[in-house]
Write an enzyme that holds these catalytic residues in place. Structure first.
Site, PDB file in Angstrom:
ATOM      1  N   HIS A 104      -1.789  -5.483   1.415  1.00  0.00           N
ATOM      2  CA  HIS A 104      -3.032  -6.226   1.197  1.00  0.00           C
ATOM      3  C   HIS A 104      -2.626  -7.608   0.703  1.00  0.00           C
ATOM      4  CE1 HIS A 104      -6.873  -7.524  -0.499  1.00  0.00           C
ATOM      5  NE2 HIS A 104      -6.159  -7.909  -1.537  1.00  0.00           N
ATOM      6  N   TYR A 157     -11.939  -3.076  -3.951  1.00  0.00           N
ATOM      7  CA  TYR A 157     -12.526  -3.136  -2.611  1.00  0.00           C
ATOM      8  C   TYR A 157     -14.061  -3.165  -2.645  1.00  0.00           C
ATOM      9  CZ  TYR A 157      -7.934  -2.197  -0.557  1.00  0.00           C
ATOM     10  OH  TYR A 157      -6.615  -2.291  -0.153  1.00  0.00           O
ATOM     11  N   GLU A 201      -8.498 -10.682  -8.195  1.00  0.00           N
ATOM     12  CA  GLU A 201      -7.588  -9.554  -8.010  1.00  0.00           C
ATOM     13  C   GLU A 201      -6.462  -9.578  -9.042  1.00  0.00           C
ATOM     14  OE1 GLU A 201      -8.391  -9.033  -3.220  1.00  0.00           O
ATOM     15  OE2 GLU A 201      -6.636 -10.155  -3.873  1.00  0.00           O
ATOM     16  N   ASN A 243      -1.589  -0.241   7.340  1.00  0.00           N
ATOM     17  CA  ASN A 243      -1.095  -1.580   7.670  1.00  0.00           C
ATOM     18  C   ASN A 243      -0.241  -2.222   6.569  1.00  0.00           C
ATOM     19  OD1 ASN A 243      -3.084  -2.358   5.872  1.00  0.00           O
ATOM     20  ND2 ASN A 243      -4.244  -3.575   7.341  1.00  0.00           N
ATOM     21  N   LYS A 255       0.828  -1.199   0.000  1.00  0.00           N
ATOM     22  CA  LYS A 255       0.000   0.000   0.000  1.00  0.00           C
ATOM     23  C   LYS A 255       0.871   1.262   0.000  1.00  0.00           C
ATOM     24  CE  LYS A 255      -3.774  -2.313   2.443  1.00  0.00           C
ATOM     25  NZ  LYS A 255      -4.607  -2.305   3.661  1.00  0.00           N
TER      26      LYS A 255
END
Length: 151
Positions: free
Chosen positions: A118, A52, A129, A115, A12
């Site tokens: 992913h 998402y 994905e 975080n 990310k």
């Protein structure tokens, strides 16, 4: 019995900006996974909304899309034995404070909203994905280290 499968891992914007790309790649390579696709992408909000889509009804969704579109991400496909499950274990819990030391999130993150990575949560979602992020396809090649990783 373990099976060879593919998983989608994305670093990310916080992981990219903090210079953790090489460290994260190193962990997957060291573990024995085969990198079969990689690119740096500054994703559009529309693309991220597709990625998402399952979170669309959540209150944090608009902030997530805005954050994920705020900078580049590193999109990757890794292949190996139980790649989805093992990849998620390597990432650690979604909440970094619940992540064990030695996991990527346990070592480098403190908050859910930053975080680092992913990781696909199922083989089916990994394939979706991968198709979304790599419509051009992936690279297949012989991984010469395989004889040193697998029996």
């Amino acid at each position: 019995m373990s099976v060879s499968e593919r998983t989608y891992i994305m670093i990310k914007p916080d992981g990219v900006q903090r210079g953790l790309v090489g460290e994260i790649i190193k962990r997957f390579e060291t573990r024995g996974f085969k990198l079969i696709a990689l690119k740096l992408v500054h994703a559009t909000p529309e693309h991220l909304e597709k990625h998402y889509a399952d979170l669309k009804g959540k209150g944090f969704f608009p902030g997530l899309i805005k954050y994920m579109a705020s900078g580049p991400v590193v999109a990757m496909v890794w292949q190996g034995l139980d790649a989805v499950k093992t990849g998620r274990v390597m990432l650690g819990a979604t909440n970094p404070l619940a992540s064990s030391p030695g996991t990527i999130r346990g070592d480098y993150a403190l908050s859910v909203g930053r975080n680092i990575c992913h990781g696909s949560d199922s083989v089916e979602n990994a394939e979706k994905e991968i198709s979304l992020w790599f419509p051009e396809g992936i690279v297949q090649y012989t991984h010469n280290q395989a004889i040193w990783v697998f029996e």
